[in-house]
Design an enzyme around this catalytic site. Structure first.
Site, short mmCIF file in Angstrom:
data_model
loop_
_atom_site.label_atom_id
_atom_site.label_comp_id
_atom_site.label_asym_id
_atom_site.label_seq_id
_atom_site.Cartn_x
_atom_site.Cartn_y
_atom_site.Cartn_z
N ASN A 1 -1.44 -1.51 0.10
CA ASN A 1 -1.96 -2.79 0.59
C ASN A 1 -1.62 -3.06 2.05
O ASN A 1 -2.29 -3.87 2.69
CB ASN A 1 -1.48 -3.93 -0.30
CG ASN A 1 -2.30 -4.00 -1.57
OD1 ASN A 1 -3.52 -4.04 -1.52
ND2 ASN A 1 -1.64 -3.98 -2.72
N SER B 1 1.90 -5.87 -6.09
CA SER B 1 1.20 -5.09 -5.09
C SER B 1 1.76 -5.31 -3.69
O SER B 1 1.29 -4.70 -2.73
CB SER B 1 -0.30 -5.44 -5.11
OG SER B 1 -0.48 -6.84 -4.99
N GLU C 1 1.74 3.85 -7.44
CA GLU C 1 2.64 3.73 -6.30
C GLU C 1 4.02 3.35 -6.85
O GLU C 1 4.18 2.29 -7.45
CB GLU C 1 2.11 2.64 -5.37
CG GLU C 1 2.58 2.73 -3.95
CD GLU C 1 1.90 1.71 -3.04
OE1 GLU C 1 1.87 1.93 -1.83
OE2 GLU C 1 1.41 0.67 -3.55
N HIS D 1 3.27 0.31 -9.31
CA HIS D 1 2.04 -0.34 -8.89
C HIS D 1 0.83 0.51 -9.26
O HIS D 1 0.52 1.49 -8.60
CB HIS D 1 2.09 -0.59 -7.37
CG HIS D 1 0.86 -1.25 -6.83
ND1 HIS D 1 0.43 -1.04 -5.54
CD2 HIS D 1 -0.02 -2.11 -7.41
CE1 HIS D 1 -0.67 -1.74 -5.34
NE2 HIS D 1 -0.96 -2.40 -6.46
#
Length: 295
Positions: A189, A118, A151, A139
């Site tokens: 993130n 992540s 992702e 991800h």
């Protein structure tokens, strides 16, 4: 690309396995712990049963999904015929580099190696292999069977062919792949973790309590889950790890983890996984909650 291997039977690994298997892929789920494999399979069964109860799948789909899954406790045994390996181990750079070095040695030369990291650099992970063109970030979001986004992160040397293959594969899973560049935290993130950290800072500074902070964000910003509850759900240790990656990568104080988060992780208060974080998830509290439904 019908043979897939997934490394790690934890929350993300079993979710990724579930999605691939339900979509007709043969999946080898790999974990060094037999107990973790059993727990991961039990979670998949529970999630399939939940889908049956909601009339979203049939009993046959459940049985077919489970039949598509095999388990292994050693990487070499589980990746022999895999066209794609998805690593979903703990968010530790040293561990991921070790895994990818081994994968590069034991996988077939044309196998694509993906990581569910992540926040950690895809380029750095790829550098542990001799196939940087075939290493990519994939991800998934938690909970994997429900969330649509994947992702897709290209490393510096990830090829167009590898990227297209993973984008197409994500679509086959019913997901929405979104390509981003390889910078700390990527997009998801880089935006989410500072928000969670700020919520923790707000609590740390005494501006408001846990329930009040989460209520403001749920009712005022239409978030389905408050930031402190979400941090518990993700795992406070995972949040801290990602914030450290952001802070180390950008050297910007805005990414520095809140001291309260650091202390809670050191104290073993990791959220749902440990039974306590910003909220109490102990069996006693669960029993109290259930009892209140009948009062």
């Amino acid at each position: 690309m019908k043979n897939i291997a997934v490394i790690g039977a934890g929350t993300m690994g079993n979710g990724i396995t579930h999605v691939f298997a339900q979509n007709g892929f043969k999946v080898n789920l790999i974990d060094i712990s037999e107990a973790s494999l059993e727990k991961g399979l039990a979670t998949i069964v529970k999630n399939l049963d939940r889908l049956i109860a909601k009339e979203k799948i049939t009993e046959k789909i459940k049985s077919d999904t489970l039949a598509n899954i095999s388990t292994f406790t050693a990487i070499p045994d589980g990746v022999q015929n895999a066209a794609l390996v998805v690593e979903a181990a703990t968010e530790r750079k040293d561990l991921k580099l070790k895994i990818f070095k081994e994968l590069d040695e034991v996988c077939q030369s044309n196998t694509i190696l993906a990581t569910n990291t992540s926040s950690i650099s895809i380029t750095q992970i790829a550098a542990a292999t001799n196939r940087a063109d075939k290493v990519i970030g994939m991800h998934f979001m938690n909970p994997v069977p429900i969330m649509k986004l994947v992702e897709i992160i290209r490393g510096y040397n990830t090829s167009d062919e590898t990227t297209k293959a993973i984008m197409d594969l994500s679509l086959q899973l019913g997901k929405t792949p979104t390509e981003v560049n390889d910078y700390p935290g990527f997009v998801a993130n880089r935006i989410l973790m500072p928000m969670l950290n700020e919520a923790i800072e707000t609590l740390y500074n005494g501006v408001a309590g846990v329930n009040e902070i989460d209520t403001v964000m749920k009712l005022g910003m239409a978030h389905p889950m408050g930031p402190l509850q979400l941090a518990d759900f993700i795992g406070l240790d995972v949040c801290l790890s990602i914030l450290n990656v952001l802070y180390d990568g950008f050297k910007n104080p805005k990414y520095a983890p809140c001291p309260l988060l650091v202390n809670m992780v050191m104290a073993g208060k990791l959220g749902v996984k440990s039974g306590e974080g910003f909220y109490d998830y102990s069996e006693t509290k669960k029993a109290e909650k259930i009892a209140k439904q009948f009062v």
